[in-house]
Design an enzyme around this catalytic site. Sequence first.
Site, PDB file in Angstrom:
ATOM      1  N   LEU A   1     -46.895 -14.075 -16.049  1.00  0.00           N
ATOM      2  CA  LEU A   1     -47.345 -13.506 -14.705  1.00  0.00           C
ATOM      3  C   LEU A   1     -46.764 -12.000 -14.535  1.00  0.00           C
ATOM      4  CD1 LEU A   1     -45.619 -16.510 -12.844  1.00  0.00           C
ATOM      5  CD2 LEU A   1     -47.962 -16.187 -13.174  1.00  0.00           C
ATOM      6  N   GLY A   2     -46.225 -11.627 -15.517  1.00  0.00           N
ATOM      7  CA  GLY A   2     -45.988 -10.046 -15.389  1.00  0.00           C
ATOM      8  C   GLY A   2     -45.041  -9.617 -16.546  1.00  0.00           C
TER       9      GLY A   2
ATOM     10  N   GLY B   1     -42.208  -6.444 -17.718  1.00  0.00           N
ATOM     11  CA  GLY B   1     -41.225  -5.207 -17.351  1.00  0.00           C
ATOM     12  C   GLY B   1     -40.401  -4.812 -18.638  1.00  0.00           C
TER      13      GLY B   1
ATOM     14  N   PHE C   1     -37.340  -5.388 -18.633  1.00  0.00           N
ATOM     15  CA  PHE C   1     -36.319  -6.417 -19.072  1.00  0.00           C
ATOM     16  C   PHE C   1     -36.933  -7.589 -20.083  1.00  0.00           C
ATOM     17  CE2 PHE C   1     -38.863  -7.670 -15.332  1.00  0.00           C
ATOM     18  CZ  PHE C   1     -39.132  -8.707 -15.794  1.00  0.00           C
TER      19      PHE C   1
ATOM     20  N   VAL D   1     -42.106 -12.354 -17.218  1.00  0.00           N
ATOM     21  CA  VAL D   1     -42.027 -13.450 -16.247  1.00  0.00           C
ATOM     22  C   VAL D   1     -43.436 -14.344 -16.740  1.00  0.00           C
ATOM     23  CG1 VAL D   1     -42.072 -14.195 -14.055  1.00  0.00           C
ATOM     24  CG2 VAL D   1     -40.896 -12.229 -14.520  1.00  0.00           C
TER      25      VAL D   1
ATOM     26  N   LYS E   1     -38.083 -16.083 -16.093  1.00  0.00           N
ATOM     27  CA  LYS E   1     -37.809 -14.773 -16.319  1.00  0.00           C
ATOM     28  C   LYS E   1     -37.042 -14.897 -17.735  1.00  0.00           C
ATOM     29  CE  LYS E   1     -35.629 -10.490 -14.661  1.00  0.00           C
ATOM     30  NZ  LYS E   1     -35.066  -9.709 -13.595  1.00  0.00           N
TER      31      LYS E   1
ATOM     32  N   ASP F   1     -33.094  -1.922  -5.241  1.00  0.00           N
ATOM     33  CA  ASP F   1     -34.277  -1.588  -5.652  1.00  0.00           C
ATOM     34  C   ASP F   1     -35.305  -2.352  -4.894  1.00  0.00           C
ATOM     35  OD1 ASP F   1     -35.905  -0.568  -7.663  1.00  0.00           O
ATOM     36  OD2 ASP F   1     -35.713  -2.318  -8.853  1.00  0.00           O
TER      37      ASP F   1
END
Length: 184
Positions: free
Chosen positions: A44-45, A47, A49, A52, A67, A157
């Site tokens: 889904l994404g 980053g 980190f 996801v 995550k 954030d």
Amino acid sequence: MGTGCSRSDPVTPMGQSGRLYGLDELVNTTTGTFEENYEMREELGEGGFGSVQRVRARQTGWEYACKRMVTKEIRSDWLKNEVQILRECRHPNIVFLKETFVTEEHVYLILQLAKGGPLIEEIVRRGGVSEKYAAAVTMQVAAALEYMHGKGIMHRDMKPDNLLLCNAKSSHPVVKVCDFGLSE
């Protein structure tokens, strides 16, 4: 980052000897490994980190967001803080943390799936939003912030990337605040 997980990624139960990079207390009491409980789906994404991904619970068929982070590459203090905040916050406009799994290779946070995706993507897709739509989003974000601030939590954030929609194509948005990695 691939979508599959190594079958040799066993969950270490709490209390067992062997430290997992100081993350032992994040291990859930769920029986079995991440792989025994969830099936990885599409990404889904991504980053700084990790990633996801959509996951499906093997027992119920329900979908969640996962995550997934590389254990050795994350700051354990930030992760512990994020998990603690997510466990403490129960609000209709804050993403829900279902459970966690910690292995020597990965940390998995199983989160509520917001099928509408990030608010920023919906704003771009629509070419902007109406005042009514923006007001509905603002009211929900304000309610979540008021709740968090009442608990002494600052997100630190807040941006459209960290606001997820449950129902992107609706004229009545339902917003969820996510990503508490920088919160305190």
